[in-house]
Write an enzyme that holds these catalytic residues in place. Structure first.
Site, mmCIF file in Angstrom:
data_model
loop_
_atom_site.group_PDB
_atom_site.id
_atom_site.type_symbol
_atom_site.label_atom_id
_atom_site.label_comp_id
_atom_site.label_asym_id
_atom_site.label_seq_id
_atom_site.Cartn_x
_atom_site.Cartn_y
_atom_site.Cartn_z
ATOM 1 N N THR A 1 24.895 -12.670 20.447
ATOM 2 C CA THR A 1 23.604 -12.996 21.034
ATOM 3 C C THR A 1 23.720 -13.815 22.309
ATOM 4 O O THR A 1 22.771 -13.927 23.054
ATOM 5 C CB THR A 1 22.772 -13.806 20.027
ATOM 6 O OG1 THR A 1 23.522 -14.980 19.691
ATOM 7 C CG2 THR A 1 22.517 -13.017 18.765
ATOM 8 N N SER B 1 14.640 -12.789 20.553
ATOM 9 C CA SER B 1 14.598 -12.406 19.137
ATOM 10 C C SER B 1 16.003 -12.055 18.671
ATOM 11 O O SER B 1 16.207 -11.162 17.898
ATOM 12 C CB SER B 1 13.668 -11.225 18.934
ATOM 13 O OG SER B 1 14.087 -10.142 19.729
ATOM 14 N N CYS B 2 16.972 -12.740 19.195
ATOM 15 C CA CYS B 2 18.351 -12.300 18.985
ATOM 16 C C CYS B 2 19.295 -13.488 18.939
ATOM 17 O O CYS B 2 20.220 -13.570 19.718
ATOM 18 C CB CYS B 2 18.752 -11.362 20.101
ATOM 19 S SG CYS B 2 18.179 -11.839 21.718
ATOM 20 N N ILE B 3 19.036 -14.422 18.038
ATOM 21 C CA ILE B 3 19.856 -15.635 18.062
ATOM 22 C C ILE B 3 20.963 -15.606 17.004
ATOM 23 O O ILE B 3 20.739 -15.174 15.918
ATOM 24 C CB ILE B 3 18.994 -16.887 17.891
ATOM 25 C CG1 ILE B 3 18.181 -17.056 19.175
ATOM 26 C CG2 ILE B 3 19.840 -18.108 17.706
ATOM 27 C CD1 ILE B 3 16.765 -17.264 18.974
#
Lengths: 395, 102
Positions: free
Chosen positions: A183, B100-102
């Site tokens: 991420t 939305s991508c942690i």
């Protein structure tokens, strides 16, 4: 939290109750090692009671609903408990039903997860005599608990099959909804290099639509198709059912929470810790541990009718197993992405950030001891503070 | 960094996402869409309007959320903004890349 609160609260006027439907506590980071036989069942599970202070009351029952305007928790048996302060620590769980076909006829035949205890054990049994083929490691959607775990799984699988002298019979593909391996951009660069080195293919920007059990393929909304012989998927992660049933969660049943104070946005006397929150940092054990220090301060301020002055910075600290008895370590927060450097003592280490080393791997293995003996008992980890330190880091 | 588009200068990051939503106009949106080989139809605009409304409300965006918004389902979202719809749509809408991508 309970172990810290018993020391801080006047127990003549405060009663601490812990409600959990389970009487066992799982060391969830260990699930990663179960499928490869590196850990056994007994390494990752202990009775909850071992870790609870004598001063708290433990109720082993499922919670049916939380009614915030009545300050009440209703148990599955119907009993209602009233609270002055509620701390929600209900974690996250996988829900394979969210994707069409995931929990189909191939579930636990050629489709597995390792995010549940049962799933990790079932996968281990499958791998014992699996003859090889296309292994697909897949993330359904973000956020997921421990976002590096599927990558670690791929790296460990590479080592596992090499050791079994069958790496040439296994094609490993890593399928992710993200644009890259991780991420955060700088860690992604580092990790993609490792994927290449280990001959792991990556399929990115893959938003799964369904799993075709008959043809053993996963399909995405844009028409991409990935075939598999063995699919190891991370299903959609959601908050607890009770959050959903109580109507206090977001669209994935995580509780809207102030990312600094950890006070819920549901009610002022409800606080949230760990995976159950919607705060924008990783869902990881280290995060919950760091949050606990902040939460303790704020709960005590709340009791004294003072402003909640402690603020969580999003600190996360994760070991990433890279296979071959090596690991990487990353340390980051809301603002700073993982970078290279030394940890926990600036300039000395002994751990190296964002660099593979054997000592990092032993750090990861030692962490199980730290978890059972320090973390759950709310003892500090030596040299590691709840706020991220920028010292020793190469920004 | 500075980027010139339809004769105007906008501030973008290295991935091409606009840093200042206040600089965005519908014309810039159209030009950004063309750079991504998309010609905006009224359906596209409904989605972009929704995305911007959510952004202004500080409400985090995800593909799942857009799919359940009632504005568009995921299948159509992919048809409108192929490959990586959330990234493409937010880029055109002039808002930061969703985390939305942690």
């Amino acid at each position: 939290m309970a172990n810290q609160l018993v020391k801080e609260l006047d127990l003549k006027s405060w009663n601490i109750i812990i409600i959990d439907e389970n009487d066992k506590h799982y060391y969830q980071p260990g699930f990663l090692f179960l499928p490869f036989g590196q850990y056994k069942e007994e390494d990752v599970v202990r009775p909850i009671k071992e870790f609870l202070p004598d001063e708290v009351t433990f109720i082993q029952e499922k919670v049916k609903t939380i009614t915030s305007d009545k300050n009440a928790v209703t148990l599955s048996g119907g009993k209602e408990l009233l609270y002055d302060i509620l701390i929600i620590a209900t974690g996250s769980r996988i829900d394979p039903q969210e994707v069409e076909g995931m929990k189909g006829i191939e579930w636990r035949k050629s489709v597995y997860d390792f995010y549940s205890f049962d799933g990790a054990v079932a996968l281990r049994d499958k791998l014992i005599d699996w003859e090889g083929g296309k292994l697909v490691v897949h993330i359904t959607e973000m956020p997921i608990k421990c976002p590096v775990a599927p990558l670690e799984f791929s790296f460990l699988a590479d080592t596992f099959f090499k050791k079994k002298n069958m790496r040439d019979k296994v094609e490993i593909t890593y399928v992710t909804p993200l644009s890259g391996a991780f991420t955060k951009p700088r860690a992604t660069k580092k990790l993609e290099y490792l994927l290449k080195e280990k001959h792991i293919h990556i399929v990115s920007d893959f938003a799964v639509e369904k799993i075709d059990n008959e043809n053993r393929t996963i399909l995405d909304y844009s028409g991409k198709v990935v075939p598999f012989d063995l699919l190891v998927t991370v299903p959609t992660n959601k908050g607890s059912q009770v959050i959903e049933d109580s109507g206090i969660g977001d669209d994935l049943s995580f509780v809207p929470t102030d990312k600094g104070t950890l006070q819920s946005k549901v009610a002022k006397n409800i606080f949230v810790i760990g995976d159950a929150t919607n705060v924008p940092t990783s869902k990881a054990g280290s995060v919950a541990h760091f949050e606990a220090d902040i939460l303790l301060e704020n709960v005590l301020s709340f009791i004294r009718h003072e402003e909640l002055s402690a603020s969580f910075d999003g600190h996360a600290n994760c070991f990433i197993e890279t296979g071959g008895n090596k690991a990487l370590l990353i340390d980051f927060n809301y603002e700073h992405e993982p970078v290279e450097g030394t940890f926990p003592i600036a300039g000395i280490g002994p751990l190296r950030l964002l660099k593979e080393s054997r000592i990092n791997h032993f750090g990861k293995l030692a962490f199980r001891w730290v978890y059972w003996n320090l973390l759950l008992k709310a003892r500090p980890i030596p040299f590691v503070s709840s706020k991220m330190s920028t010292a020793g880091k190469n920004f | 960094m500075e980027k010139l588009i339809i004769g105007r200068s906008i501030d973008v990051n290295e991935e091409g996402f606009m840093n200042q939503f206040s600089q965005w106009t519908r014309e810039i949106g159209e030009a950004l869409a063309l750079e991504n080989n998309i010609s905006l139809s009224p359906r596209h605009w409904e989605v972009i309007d929704y995305i911007q409304k959510e952004y202004k409300n500080d409400s985090p965006l995800s593909i799942r959320k857009i799919g359940k918004s009632g504005v568009v389902d995921i299948k159509e979202f992919y048809e409108l903004f192929p490959d990586a719809p959330l990234k493409t749509a937010t880029k055109i809408a002039g808002i930061p890349k969703p985390v939305s991508c942690i």
